[in-house]
Structure formats: C-alpha cells, structure tokens
Motif scaffolding. Structure first.
Motif, PDB file in Angstrom:
ATOM      1  N   LEU A 239       0.825  -1.208   0.000  1.00  8.80           N
ATOM      2  CA  LEU A 239       0.000   0.000   0.000  1.00  8.80           C
ATOM      3  C   LEU A 239       0.861   1.261   0.000  1.00  8.80           C
ATOM      4  O   LEU A 239       0.570   2.226  -0.726  1.00  8.80           O
ATOM      5  CB  LEU A 239      -0.932  -0.008   1.211  1.00  8.80           C
ATOM      6  N   GLN A 240       1.903   1.280   0.815  1.00  8.97           N
ATOM      7  CA  GLN A 240       2.786   2.450   0.846  1.00  8.97           C
ATOM      8  C   GLN A 240       3.507   2.647  -0.484  1.00  8.97           C
ATOM      9  O   GLN A 240       3.697   3.774  -0.940  1.00  8.97           O
ATOM     10  CB  GLN A 240       3.800   2.288   1.985  1.00  8.97           C
ATOM     11  N   ARG A 241       3.885   1.546  -1.107  1.00  7.18           N
ATOM     12  CA  ARG A 241       4.508   1.647  -2.424  1.00  7.18           C
ATOM     13  C   ARG A 241       3.518   2.200  -3.445  1.00  7.18           C
ATOM     14  O   ARG A 241       3.862   3.065  -4.263  1.00  7.18           O
ATOM     15  CB  ARG A 241       5.003   0.264  -2.850  1.00  7.18           C
ATOM     16  N   SER A 242       2.263   1.707  -3.417  1.00  6.53           N
ATOM     17  CA  SER A 242       1.240   2.226  -4.328  1.00  6.53           C
ATOM     18  C   SER A 242       0.972   3.698  -4.071  1.00  6.53           C
ATOM     19  O   SER A 242       0.782   4.486  -5.014  1.00  6.53           O
ATOM     20  CB  SER A 242      -0.051   1.412  -4.172  1.00  6.53           C
ATOM     21  N   GLU A 243       0.950   4.090  -2.808  1.00  4.64           N
ATOM     22  CA  GLU A 243       0.740   5.500  -2.470  1.00  4.64           C
ATOM     23  C   GLU A 243       1.838   6.374  -3.067  1.00  4.64           C
ATOM     24  O   GLU A 243       1.570   7.442  -3.627  1.00  4.64           O
ATOM     25  CB  GLU A 243       0.699   5.659  -0.954  1.00  4.64           C
ATOM     26  N   ARG A 244       3.075   5.920  -2.957  1.00  6.85           N
ATOM     27  CA  ARG A 244       4.177   6.703  -3.510  1.00  6.85           C
ATOM     28  C   ARG A 244       4.100   6.793  -5.029  1.00  6.85           C
ATOM     29  O   ARG A 244       4.274   7.877  -5.615  1.00  6.85           O
ATOM     30  CB  ARG A 244       5.505   6.082  -3.072  1.00  6.85           C
ATOM     31  N   LEU A 245       3.781   5.671  -5.699  1.00 11.94           N
ATOM     32  CA  LEU A 245       3.705   5.673  -7.160  1.00 11.94           C
ATOM     33  C   LEU A 245       2.546   6.545  -7.653  1.00 11.94           C
ATOM     34  O   LEU A 245       2.698   7.308  -8.615  1.00 11.94           O
ATOM     35  CB  LEU A 245       3.547   4.243  -7.673  1.00 11.94           C
ATOM     36  N   LEU A 246       1.382   6.433  -7.011  1.00 13.44           N
ATOM     37  CA  LEU A 246       0.244   7.264  -7.402  1.00 13.44           C
ATOM     38  C   LEU A 246       0.543   8.740  -7.203  1.00 13.44           C
ATOM     39  O   LEU A 246       0.176   9.582  -8.033  1.00 13.44           O
ATOM     40  CB  LEU A 246      -1.000   6.860  -6.606  1.00 13.44           C
ATOM     41  N   GLY A 247       1.209   9.067  -6.082  1.00 11.94           N
ATOM     42  CA  GLY A 247       1.577  10.463  -5.855  1.00 11.94           C
ATOM     43  C   GLY A 247       2.506  10.991  -6.924  1.00 11.94           C
ATOM     44  O   GLY A 247       2.354  12.138  -7.390  1.00 11.94           O
ATOM     45  N   GLU A 248       3.460  10.177  -7.350  1.00 10.29           N
ATOM     46  CA  GLU A 248       4.375  10.609  -8.401  1.00 10.29           C
ATOM     47  C   GLU A 248       3.640  10.810  -9.725  1.00 10.29           C
ATOM     48  O   GLU A 248       3.906  11.772 -10.459  1.00 10.29           O
ATOM     49  CB  GLU A 248       5.491   9.575  -8.568  1.00 10.29           C
ATOM     50  N   ARG A 249       2.687   9.915 -10.057  1.00 12.62           N
ATOM     51  CA  ARG A 249       1.944  10.056 -11.302  1.00 12.62           C
ATOM     52  C   ARG A 249       1.029  11.275 -11.279  1.00 12.62           C
ATOM     53  O   ARG A 249       0.901  11.987 -12.281  1.00 12.62           O
ATOM     54  CB  ARG A 249       1.125   8.788 -11.558  1.00 12.62           C
TER      55      ARG A 249
END
Length: 465
Positions: A239-249
């Motif tokens: 979840l934290q990894r997805s949060e970081r990737l979504l924030g970057e996108r």
C-alpha cells in the motif's frame, strides 16, 4: 559497487604516528616478522602493537569498514618501500577476531544474502596465484577483510539514523530507500550491506525478497529482536509503495497539464487558435486522468489510516485486557457481603467511641465545687467592671442669656445677633464631592460677573464727544 579504496597518502605525515619520521625506527618496523614469535617476542610484539592499531585508525579515518592487503601496501608506502610484515599482522588480527574475511562474514549470517544479486554484496574471489603469494605470507593481495570494530560502529549509527527518520513508522523499507536514508553513513552499497549484515547478526534487522524487491525490516524500540516479516507487513508495504507511485503520477500529470496550458497560451498569441484549442482539450483530458488517480490515492491513504487506527485499537484492547486481569486479581477476596459487614463493624465502633467520649466529658475531673464556681464568677464580674471604659466628665450647660453690650463699635446689638446663623445642633455631614460641586458653581458665578463689568479696550480708547 566496491568499498571505498584506501589511497596512498603517505606524504601526509599528520596521519601517521611520530615514529613515521624516524628512518631507523621505520626500517625496523618495515622489516619482516620472524616466523616464530618465541625467537624474539619483544620485537615481535612491538611491531604488532604498532601496525594493528594503525590499520584500524586509518580505516576509520577514511570511512572504510573493510580492507585488502594490496590497499594497505598503497597506504603505508614510504620512500618507495612497503611494509613486509603486514600479511602476518592481518593473520594475527584474524586470529584475535578483529578482522574477518568478507566472504565468511556474509556466509556466517545468512547465505540468502548471496542471492541478492551481483553488485549488491561483492564477495571477492580468492586468487591463489604465484604473483599474489610472493611476499604476502600466504595472504592474498585482493582478499577483503572486514574490520569488525568499524562495522559494528556503522551498524549502530545506521540503526540510530533509521529510528530518528520519518521512515521509522514504516514496517518495511525497500533497499533503495535504505540507500537514500543512509547515504551520509554508508557511502557505498558494500558498506551498507555489511552494516545490515551486522544488524542481522544482532537480531535487529531481517532482510528478504518480495516480488524481486529487496526489503528490510528493523526492530522497533522496546523490542529485543526484530519480528519476522508477516503478511500484514507485506500488505502495508504494498500500500505504501502504491501511495508513492500514485503520488508521483499525479504530480507528473499536473506538470503536463500546466505545460499544455502554457503551450495553448503561446499558440493563441501567435494567432493559431485551432491548435490552442487542441492543447486545451488535451489539458482537460490530463486533468480528468489526474482527478481519477487522485481519488484512488485518497482511497489508498484512507486504507492506511484505517490500518493505523486498527493497530492503535489493538493496543488499547490489550491495555484493557491487562487492566481487567489486574482488577480481577486485586478484587479476588473482596465481596459485597464482606464490605457491608466491615461497614457495620466500623459504625458500631464509632458509636461506642461517642458514648465513651460523652461519659468522659461529663465527669468533674478538675474537682471544683459549686461555691468555688460562684466566687470565681463574682471575681470575673469585678474584673469586667474595672476594665470598662472611662466616662467623660460632665460639661456645664450652655448659657442662654443675651450677650452683653460689649460688641464691636458701630454695630447695633440686635442687628448683629440677627445676622448670625443658627448654631448647628448636629455634625457636619457634607462630603468632599459636594464641596467640589459648590466650588465649581462659585467659580462659574464669578466668571459671569466679571464678563458683565468688563470693558473692551476699544471702548476705553474712544475719544470723548
């Protein structure tokens, strides 16, 4: 990436002991060791006590946690010569546990580290060739040795940096996050891996692979050792990894939308209205996509918040359970019947104490009779009369006869007496505020009178007709 190399800085005399400038002393220290220490133990120990601390201090000063014999020859080269006994020094330090082969250091902790991939942890191969054996006392020139004292210092500093960082609340960290976090502590991959290996040996870190990603889990404050990686840890990490990737996108889409807007403005200034409209349509599509990703990002954050709350709730439930258990133990022998019985006993004792007090207070313990009490009361009455305040003496009455004719000359007696005010028969009761108001009225009256009798200067200067 290899560990920091020890460069040749033999021209910097401040990095070496004072003996470094003594040619005779250094000639002895640069000579080879005797194969048997018993031949001359004094000379043998003197050389060992010089080189072993110097190797460790040199590595610490340069930030290296491992060293090779070849690097030591470069560092300690003096006037074209290299020490001939460093191989013996390394072997002695290995026997005493101050140095350890890098390959053995990794294998003794967990052989799984070797599966992390080439370049992550470089285990240098042994080169038992004739060229590396000559003059090295059977210590390969390129064999890497870990300085145990220094790698422990790096491990402790790495753990401190992690616990004082914003990432301390993350259960799992990627290896890339670890490299970024520890960049100022471990300047290269090998140093970082060796520090993590030492922490794993101390049961403060566990490492594993998840979908090709190298992940690290630290022990939390108050825990004696790190717990194994659980499914909950992996879920939170994902979840934290997805949060970081979504924030970057989302951030990238925002920049793209702003770029389309500026491009449309430029085309409009150039008179290219159709192309400007096309850019604005593209900007609108980018913003819609960014909005959808932002909504997904909010959902991921909400899930992480719920997980955090559930962890807090679990701690509260554990505290409640411990409290219930403690109360149950403390109230084990306490019942309502026993409490009521104790209250009744206390009330009976209080009533008994009141009766005893009344009986004691009714007894004449001082032995005074009634006659003596009357005499004491008379004496007290006389004392009160003697201490009464003194009465002022009686004044004579005020005469009410008319005054004799001895007044001031030129005034009639009756008219003078009639002009006098009546004698007041009470105290003066006027206050300061009333006096101030009276004074103000008098002042205003005097001012009005003065204006009526005032003659202007112009009138005084008029000539007579």
């Amino acid at each position: 990436m290899s560990a920091p190399q020890l460069q040749d800085h033999s021209d910097v005399s401040s990095e070496f002991p004072p003996e470094w400038a003594d040619d005779e002393r250094m000639a002895f220290l640069f000579s080879a060791f005797k194969q048997n220490r018993e031949v001359n133990c004094t000379d043998w120990d003197s050389k060992m006590d010089f080189w072993a601390p110097l190797i460790i201090s040199t590595c610490r000063r340069r930030g290296a946690v491992c060293v090779t014999l070849q690097e030591l020859h470069q560092v300690f080269r003096r006037k074209g010569s290299v020490p001939l006994g460093l191989g013996m020094v390394i072997q002695n330090m290995v026997r005493r546990g101050r140095l350890q082969k890098e390959s053995e250091f990794a294998a003794n902790v967990d052989s799984g580290w070797l599966s992390w991939g080439v370049g992550l942890l470089l285990v240098r191969p042994l080169k038992w060739t004739l060229s590396t054996l000559l003059g090295t006392n059977r210590v390969p020139l390129e064999e890497s040795y870990v300085v145990i004292e220094l790698v422990k210092e790096k491990a402790a500093e790495l753990l401190r940096v992690y616990r004082n960082s914003p990432l301390a609340d993350h259960a799992l960290l990627s290896f890339q996050d670890m490299r970024t976090l520890a960049a100022h502590v471990c300047p290269d991959e090998t140093t970082l891996c060796l520090a993590l290996l030492q922490l794993q040996r101390e049961k403060q870190v566990t490492v594993s692979l998840h979908e090709g990603d190298k992940i690290v889990k630290f022990s939390q404050p108050g825990q004696g050792r790190v717990s194994p990686v659980s499914d909950v840890d992996l879920g939170i990490y994902q979840l934290q990894r997805s949060e970081r990737l979504l924030g970057e996108r989302v951030e990238a889409l925002g920049q793209e939308a702003e770029r389309c807007r500026e491009e449309a403005r430029t085309l409009l200034r150039e008179g290219k209205k159709t192309q400007a409209l096309r850019c604005l349509r593209g900007r609108k599509r980018v913003e819609n996509r960014a909005d959808r990703l932002h909504a997904q990002l909010d959902t991921v954050k909400a899930i992480l918040d719920r997980i955090a709350h559930s962890s807090t709730d679990r701690l509260v439930m554990q505290a409640y359970q411990a409290g219930v258990a403690a109360l149950r133990l403390s109230l084990k022998d306490v019942t309502v019947e026993r409490a009521e019985s104790l209250v009744d006993q206390i009330q009976e004792l209080c009533d008994t104490q009141d009766e005893v007090n009344q009986a004691l207070s009714g007894a004449a313990l001082d032995g005074t009779t009634d006659e003596e009490t009357e005499e004491l009361e008379k004496e007290l009455k006389s004392l009160l009369e003697d201490s009464a305040p003194c009465v002022p003496p009686t004044l004579p009455e005020v005469p009410n006869k008319p005054l004799s004719s001895g007044g001031a000359p030129g005034f009639a007696e009756d008219s003078f007496l009639a002009s006098l005010p009546d004698v007041p028969d009470s105290r003066l009761s006027i206050t300061d505020e009333e006096l101030d108001r009276e004074l103000s009225r008098l002042t205003l009256t005097d001012t009005a009178v003065a204006k009526e009798h005032h003659i202007s200067p112009l009138k005084r200067l008029e000539p007579a007709q």
